[in-house]
Design an enzyme around this catalytic site. Structure first.
Site, PDB file in Angstrom:
ATOM      1  N   HIS A 243      32.072-121.293  28.078  1.00 32.18           N
ATOM      2  CA  HIS A 243      33.375-121.973  28.819  1.00 32.18           C
ATOM      3  C   HIS A 243      33.763-120.771  29.536  1.00 32.18           C
ATOM      4  O   HIS A 243      34.192-119.787  29.057  1.00 32.18           O
ATOM      5  CB  HIS A 243      34.027-122.390  27.492  1.00 32.18           C
ATOM      6  N   GLU A 256      39.743-127.261  30.890  1.00 32.36           N
ATOM      7  CA  GLU A 256      39.383-127.550  32.384  1.00 32.36           C
ATOM      8  C   GLU A 256      40.548-128.275  33.227  1.00 32.36           C
ATOM      9  O   GLU A 256      40.559-127.938  34.243  1.00 32.36           O
ATOM     10  CB  GLU A 256      37.822-128.297  32.342  1.00 32.36           C
ATOM     11  N   ARG A 259      42.903-126.497  35.284  1.00 31.90           N
ATOM     12  CA  ARG A 259      42.539-126.341  36.846  1.00 31.90           C
ATOM     13  C   ARG A 259      42.414-127.558  37.695  1.00 31.90           C
ATOM     14  O   ARG A 259      42.863-127.783  38.712  1.00 31.90           O
ATOM     15  CB  ARG A 259      41.063-125.804  36.943  1.00 31.90           C
ATOM     16  N   ARG A 280      30.922-125.147  35.043  1.00 28.99           N
ATOM     17  CA  ARG A 280      31.234-123.982  34.180  1.00 28.99           C
ATOM     18  C   ARG A 280      30.470-122.821  34.454  1.00 28.99           C
ATOM     19  O   ARG A 280      30.934-121.723  34.412  1.00 28.99           O
ATOM     20  CB  ARG A 280      31.050-124.525  32.623  1.00 28.99           C
ATOM     21  N   HIS A 382      30.520-120.339  23.327  1.00 28.09           N
ATOM     22  CA  HIS A 382      31.326-121.134  22.453  1.00 28.09           C
ATOM     23  C   HIS A 382      30.202-121.711  21.291  1.00 28.09           C
ATOM     24  O   HIS A 382      30.608-121.774  20.443  1.00 28.09           O
ATOM     25  CB  HIS A 382      31.783-122.177  23.229  1.00 28.09           C
ATOM     26  N   HIS A 383      29.159-122.036  21.704  1.00 28.06           N
ATOM     27  CA  HIS A 383      28.192-122.669  20.698  1.00 28.06           C
ATOM     28  C   HIS A 383      26.670-122.467  21.026  1.00 28.06           C
ATOM     29  O   HIS A 383      26.591-122.626  22.328  1.00 28.06           O
ATOM     30  CB  HIS A 383      28.660-124.298  20.680  1.00 28.06           C
ATOM     31  N   ARG A 422      26.221-129.486  23.619  1.00 31.73           N
ATOM     32  CA  ARG A 422      26.875-130.340  22.361  1.00 31.73           C
ATOM     33  C   ARG A 422      28.075-130.911  23.019  1.00 31.73           C
ATOM     34  O   ARG A 422      28.979-130.228  23.634  1.00 31.73           O
ATOM     35  CB  ARG A 422      27.255-129.324  21.192  1.00 31.73           C
TER      36      ARG A 422
END
Ligand code: ADP
Length: 448
Positions: A243, A256, A259, A280, A382-383, A422
């Site tokens: 992210h 987001e 922005r 991203r 993040h993941h 995800r």
């Protein structure tokens, strides 16, 4: 062996706790180990909710959803690279998992929406409590009630097998006891992802080199090695979610929409450097090229008023403000004169309707109202979507797609459920559903 038990569960996140409680309730004796001194893993940090379709909670709110729609959204979000059989488990068990948690005392009665969902299906506590902390608390209370043996500061090191390849236990290292082994019929790996391990992350995706992470310190992925050494096949390890805007001050993800609603990104020199609403990966790469590998989201009260979430960031103290851009610059050590010129230039582009500097496609509003705000941001991992390969019974497979007898996996340590990306709200759903499934399957296997 030091101890003998039916099922050992490795990792105390949502998957590990769900597995422990479910295995116990199927009549298995259980030891749960956790390498960190605290329980909860990364699951405890989850802020979104738990995706589920066709639930009573949705019906009570008049939301019309279907298993087909949740499947479609999940596959689309994952760029159609998800394992459809695992998505089917995720979706078809999702209502049952919400009911299971509710029966154990969870409140998942509020239903909101996260990115990529066609309808509201993100279940969360009413009143805004963090879903992860809530779910972990409920699972922990239930584990205590069942007197499950939980051992912190205890790391799973190696899966032990007998001559025929069946799991016979786990070698562990306790902080005080040192190395010992637990004899067990089945081992469930619920060790989470590896977003906090930048060496591993950047080897798989060089674009992410140097990224900080939103994850807890234990998210290093050593469970992947434990599984790999036991012969487990891996899948989709290269799919890692980053992210671009993680707040440097507070470690929170800044949505987001800040922005999207008009904030600009400037560097410490006070200058814009990118189309703020590019994808991203591109926004993240551009931020990493700036001095100190950080940038600032700059906005005014008109943007603040347009987005309720911003008040949360202000409340957390990550968005300092001042009544002029020069003062704001002083506060955050940004070149205030350049910042003033940049905003004036940006406002003139808004008036002209075209961003000839960076080709930002939307210019929702000029930044000239009331106070100005600055959130210092840097990209964060993040993941991790990939991990060990499992089948629809949460059994871990080897390279020949054969089950490793007695070895189970659930949660972020596994791959396939989320494909290449995800959706928000699908992690909690994943860990409860697959954790519970792994626990039940391991318990019945242990009696064979
Ligand atoms: P999930 O969301 O899939 O349940 P989490 O990240 O919430 O995953 O939880 C995984 C937990 O497993 C973390 O608390 C982490 O510290 C723990 N863990 C990771 N590797 C090991 C290991 N080798 N031995 C014991 N615990 C581990």
């Amino acid at each position: 062996p030091h101890d003998t038990v039916n099922v050992v569960v490795v990792g105390s996140g949502g998957a590990g706790f769900s597995a422990s409680v479910a295995a116990h309730d199927k009549g298995a004796s259980v030891i749960l180990i956790e390498k960190e001194p605290v329980i909860g893993g990364n699951a405890k940090l989850a802020a979104g909710g738990m995706n589920a379709a066709w639930t009573d909670q949705q019906k009570a709110k008049g939301i019309v959803d279907s298993l087909e729609l949740m499947t479609k959204d999940t596959m689309k979000g994952g760029r159609d690279l998800n394992d459809p059989a695992l998505v089917d488990v995720l979706v078809s068990h999702s209502k049952g998992s919400v009911d299971w948690m509710t029966a154990m005392g969870a409140d998942l009665s509020d239903v909101g929406r996260m990115g990529g969902a066609s309808v509201n299906r993100t279940h969360r506590p009413t009143g805004g409590a963090g879903v992860g902390a809530h779910v972990i608390q409920v699972l922990y209370d239930n584990a205590v009630k069942r007197d499950i043996d939980m051992r912190m500061n205890t790391r799973g090191i190696e899966i032990l097998k007998d001559g025929s390849g069946r799991v016979k236990g786990l070698l562990v290292k306790g902080m005080y006891k040192g190395y010992y082994w637990i004899k067990a019929d089945a081992v469930i790996l619920a060790t989470g992802g590896f977003a906090k391990n930048n060496e591993r992350v950047s080897k798989l995706d060089p674009k992410l080199k140097g990224f900080v992470s939103t994850n807890q310190p234990g998210a290093t992925g050593d469970g992947i090695d434990v599984a790999g050494n036991a012969g487990a096949a891996m899948q989709d390890l290269q799919y890692i979610q980053a992210h671009p805007t993680l707040s440097v001050k507070g470690g929170v993800m800044v949505t987001e929409a800040v922005r999207g609603n008009g904030a600009i990104l400037v560097n410490r020199e006070g200058k814009r450097f990118v189309n703020e609403i590019t994808t991203r990966d591109k926004a993240a790469a551009a931020i990493l090229e700036q001095s100190g590998k950080t940038a600032f989201l700059i906005f005014d009260d008109s943007v603040r008023k347009s987005l309720k979430k911003i008040d949360k960031y202000i409340g957390l103290g990550v968005a300092p403000s001042a009544d002029s851009l020069v003062k704001l610059g002083k506060l955050e050590n940004i070149d205030g004169k350049a910042l003033t010129e940049t905003v004036a230039r940006y406002n003139s582009l808004v008036t002209s309707g075209k961003d000839t500097d960076f080709e930002r496609p939307n210019l929702p509003r000029a930044l000239n109202e009331g106070n100005y705000y600055a959130i210092e941001v840097t990209p964060g991992v993040h993941h991790t979507m990939g991990g060990v390969k499992i089948d629809t019974k949460a059994e871990i497979l080897d390279a020949k797609k054969q089950v490793i007898p007695g070895l189970y996996g659930a949660g972020e340590v596994t791959g396939g459920v989320h494909g290449a990306n995800r959706l928000g709200g699908n992690a909690i759903s994943d860990i409860i559903t697959f954790g519970r499934l792994a626990g039940e399957e391991a318990a019945s296997y242990s009696k064979k």
